[in-house]
Design an enzyme around this catalytic site. Structure first.
Site, PDB file in Angstrom:
ATOM      1  N   CYS A 181      -6.773 -49.031  -0.303  1.00  7.11           N
ATOM      2  CA  CYS A 181      -7.600 -50.230  -0.193  1.00  7.11           C
ATOM      3  C   CYS A 181      -8.663 -50.151  -1.284  1.00  7.11           C
ATOM      4  O   CYS A 181      -9.432 -49.192  -1.326  1.00  7.11           O
ATOM      5  CB  CYS A 181      -8.261 -50.282   1.185  1.00  7.11           C
ATOM      6  N   CYS A 198      -6.672 -55.777  -4.860  1.00  9.42           N
ATOM      7  CA  CYS A 198      -6.609 -55.648  -3.408  1.00  9.42           C
ATOM      8  C   CYS A 198      -5.147 -55.389  -3.088  1.00  9.42           C
ATOM      9  O   CYS A 198      -4.265 -56.101  -3.586  1.00  9.42           O
ATOM     10  CB  CYS A 198      -7.084 -56.924  -2.713  1.00  9.42           C
TER      11      CYS A 198
END
EC number: 5.1.1.3
Length: 265
Positions: free
Chosen positions: A76, A190
């Site tokens: 992440c 992302c």
């Protein structure tokens, strides 16, 4: 040397880390994996840095104690750019982070103008400033916060309709930035966003390339685990902080990534 059955732990706020898992499967198909999703904490992008750092460090501490992984990956961008240093200070196993793929983007752009899509929290980090200064000082990077894409990616993996408004608004906003019409490479900062490459490519039009960090993460894991033995003594599985019932909606998709069941953290 870790035990052969010790898993690799992949941690993400939701399902975005599955894009990293897909690359890891290609590189180390025999490696046992546990995929951890902090679904109850989603989305990270709208949280403060302090909230994200405390949550990620705490959860990874619990997961490491419970599952004894040989290595953990924070799959992440938001969590990595904020909490990576803290997690490395606390845990005593190798930690692989995820950073925006600015370096590879700078190597392939022809126009010198690069779009960077991420969460609000990611694009404002000094970490991204440093990457830009080190690898793209002679390029122009246009950062755009696209929080709506996280929900759109989660929906797509559940077999639900993709929010086309989120796609259109993101592309419109990116192109409307000064110099945006010259973007020829887009950094997907992302891990959720590569799930939407088809939709983004259609909206941006031909000639736009996309780069993300999944392949680089897989290569880093291979390097850190070289000469280690792998034995899968049980099926790979996912764990979640959210309701298991909600996450099991993803069961068909999870199975395509080799995750056979879901447990509650």
């Amino acid at each position: 040397m870790p035990k052969a059955e010790a898993p690799i732990l992949l941690f993400d706020s939701g399902v975005g880390g599955l894009t990293v898992l897909a690359e890891l499967r290609k590189a180390l198909p025999e490696a046992p994996v546990i995929y951890a999703a902090d679904s109850a904490g989603l989305p990270y992008g709208s949280k403060t840095e302090a909230e994200i750092a405390a949550r990620v460090a705490g959860l990874l501490g619990v997961l490491t104690e419970r599952y004894r992984p040989r290595l953990a990956t924070i799959a992440c961008n938001t969590a990595s750019t904020i909490a990576l240093g803290m997690v490395r200070d606390v845990l005593h196993i190798p930690i692989v982070g995820t950073v925006p793929a600015i370096k590879p983007a700078s190597l392939v752009t022809k126009t010198g103008v690069i779009g960077l899509l991420g969460t609000e929290a990611t694009i404002r980090q000094a970490y991204v400033d440093r990457l830009e200064a080190e690898f793209a000082s002679d390029k122009r990077i246009l950062r755009f916060a696209a929080p709506g894409l996280v929900a759109a990616a989660e929906a797509k993996l559940r077999g639900q309709p993709v929010d086309q408004t989120a796609i259109a608004d993101t592309v419109k906003g990116l192109r409307a930035m000064p110099g945006g019409e010259s973007i020829d490479v887009v950094v997907l900062a992302c891990t959720h966003f590569p799930l939407l490459i088809a939709e983004l490519a259609e909206a941006l039009g031909p000639g736009t390339r996309f780069v993300d960090g999944a392949g680089g993460i897989a290569r880093r894991i291979v390097h850190l685990t070289q000469d280690q033995a792998f034995t899968r003594t049980r099926e790979d599985f996912a764990v979640t902080t959210g309701p298991v019932g909600e996450f099991t909606e993803l069961a068909p998709a999870l199975k395509t990534f080799g995750l056979e069941r879901v447990e509650k953290i």
